[in-house]
Structure formats: C-alpha cells, structure tokens
Design a protein around this motif. Structure first.
Motif, PDB file in Angstrom:
ATOM      1  N   GLU A  62     -27.435   8.028 -16.662  1.00  0.00           N
ATOM      2  CA  GLU A  62     -26.416   7.396 -15.811  1.00  0.00           C
ATOM      3  C   GLU A  62     -25.270   6.828 -16.659  1.00  0.00           C
ATOM      4  O   GLU A  62     -24.103   6.923 -16.297  1.00  0.00           O
ATOM      5  N   GLN A  63     -25.625   6.220 -17.779  1.00  0.00           N
ATOM      6  CA  GLN A  63     -24.602   5.660 -18.658  1.00  0.00           C
ATOM      7  C   GLN A  63     -23.746   6.772 -19.275  1.00  0.00           C
ATOM      8  O   GLN A  63     -22.528   6.621 -19.400  1.00  0.00           O
ATOM      9  N   ARG A  64     -24.375   7.887 -19.635  1.00  0.00           N
ATOM     10  CA  ARG A  64     -23.607   9.017 -20.177  1.00  0.00           C
ATOM     11  C   ARG A  64     -22.639   9.565 -19.127  1.00  0.00           C
ATOM     12  O   ARG A  64     -21.499   9.911 -19.436  1.00  0.00           O
ATOM     13  N   GLU A  65     -23.099   9.605 -17.896  1.00  0.00           N
ATOM     14  CA  GLU A  65     -22.245  10.072 -16.802  1.00  0.00           C
ATOM     15  C   GLU A  65     -21.043   9.135 -16.641  1.00  0.00           C
ATOM     16  O   GLU A  65     -19.912   9.586 -16.471  1.00  0.00           O
ATOM     17  N   GLU A  66     -21.295   7.837 -16.713  1.00  0.00           N
ATOM     18  CA  GLU A  66     -20.205   6.855 -16.599  1.00  0.00           C
ATOM     19  C   GLU A  66     -19.252   6.978 -17.793  1.00  0.00           C
ATOM     20  O   GLU A  66     -18.032   6.897 -17.630  1.00  0.00           O
ATOM     21  N   LEU A  67     -19.790   7.180 -18.985  1.00  0.00           N
ATOM     22  CA  LEU A  67     -18.956   7.371 -20.170  1.00  0.00           C
ATOM     23  C   LEU A  67     -18.066   8.596 -19.987  1.00  0.00           C
ATOM     24  O   LEU A  67     -16.881   8.569 -20.325  1.00  0.00           O
ATOM     25  N   GLU A  68     -18.605   9.642 -19.435  1.00  0.00           N
ATOM     26  CA  GLU A  68     -17.825  10.862 -19.172  1.00  0.00           C
ATOM     27  C   GLU A  68     -16.696  10.580 -18.179  1.00  0.00           C
ATOM     28  O   GLU A  68     -15.594  11.072 -18.336  1.00  0.00           O
ATOM     29  N   ARG A  69     -16.977   9.776 -17.169  1.00  0.00           N
ATOM     30  CA  ARG A  69     -15.952   9.413 -16.182  1.00  0.00           C
ATOM     31  C   ARG A  69     -14.842   8.567 -16.810  1.00  0.00           C
ATOM     32  O   ARG A  69     -13.689   8.643 -16.408  1.00  0.00           O
ATOM     33  N   LEU A  70     -15.206   7.727 -17.783  1.00  0.00           N
ATOM     34  CA  LEU A  70     -14.205   6.898 -18.445  1.00  0.00           C
ATOM     35  C   LEU A  70     -13.207   7.746 -19.216  1.00  0.00           C
ATOM     36  O   LEU A  70     -12.072   7.346 -19.414  1.00  0.00           O
TER      37      LEU A  70
END
Length: 142
Positions: free
Chosen positions: A106-114
């Motif tokens: 989930e954190q990697r997904e959020e990092l990708e969105r950033l």
C-alpha cells in the motif's frame, strides 16, 4: 473610525502585494528550474553578460569576448552535467529502490501516486537528446 479603516485597508493592500510579489518570484524561479531540467539551459548567463556590460561599461569588443567566455563556460558546464547526471540519477534510483523495499504494498502504491516530485525516478526527459541548449545544432561537437 475612517482613519482606522484607511490604515487597515493600507495594511491589507501591503500584505496582498507582498504575497503576490513573493508568489511571482517563486513562479519565475520554478520556471527557470523547470527550463533547466528540460535542457533549455540557464537563461541567467545571457543576463550576466548584459549586466557585466552595463555595470563595467564594457566596450563592444570586451562584451563579445565576455560573451564568448560565458558561452564556452556554458558549453563546458553542459558537458559536465551530461557526464555527472547519469550517476546522480542512478544513485537516486538506488535510494528509491532501497526505500521501496522497506514499504508495504500500500505504501509503495502511495509512493507511486506521489510521483517523481518526492523521489525522482529515472533520468529527466531531455537527457540524451543530443542537443546542447543555447547552442545552434549545426555547431556539432565543438
């Protein structure tokens, strides 16, 4: 009461002017940085020649010599940047990979969105275009 209203309005106008001025300066600064990252070169160097010409009261011959020196420095700095930039971006990519390894999915997904604004990924889009900014294309490899 009217005097206080005038003072308050003056203060408000001053504050609005300060905010607008500060945001304008920041916008110009960000555009210059974005232009540099797009590979358009630093426009400040032409400004530098004009400023030296005016401040030092350079002759036409001196101005042309200063311009040649500045253009040569711009060329050398661009070449240096092209040499160093892949190493910088390689290190940033390794740091990003190390950070991603610590994160949950989930954190990697959020990092990708950033996106790359927080952690750059890969070289900038202009890298490897083969044209140095601010120099005519027909000059080739000088």
């Amino acid at each position: 009461m009217k005097r206080w209203t005038a003072v308050v309005l003056l203060i408000v106008a001053f504050l609005i002017g300060a905010v607008v001025g500060g945001l304008s300066v920041e916008l110009v600064h960000l555009r210059r940085i974005a232009a540099w990252h797009r590979g358009e070169g630093p426009p400040e160097l032409d400004f530098l020649v004009r400023r030296l010409e005016r401040r030092l009261d350079l002759t036409r011959e001196q101005t042309e010599q200063v311009r040649a020196i500045v253009d040569s420095a711009r060329h050398d700095l661009w070449q240096l940047r092209r040499e160093v930039e892949p190493r910088v971006h390689g290190r940033l990519e390794r740091a990003r990979a190390e950070i991603e390894a610590l994160l949950s999915p989930e954190q990697r997904e959020e990092l990708e969105r950033l996106g790359p604004a927080l952690l750059p990924q890969g070289p900038p889009p202009h890298f490897g275009r083969g044209h140095e900014p601010g120099r005519p294309r027909d000059r080739g490899g000088d």
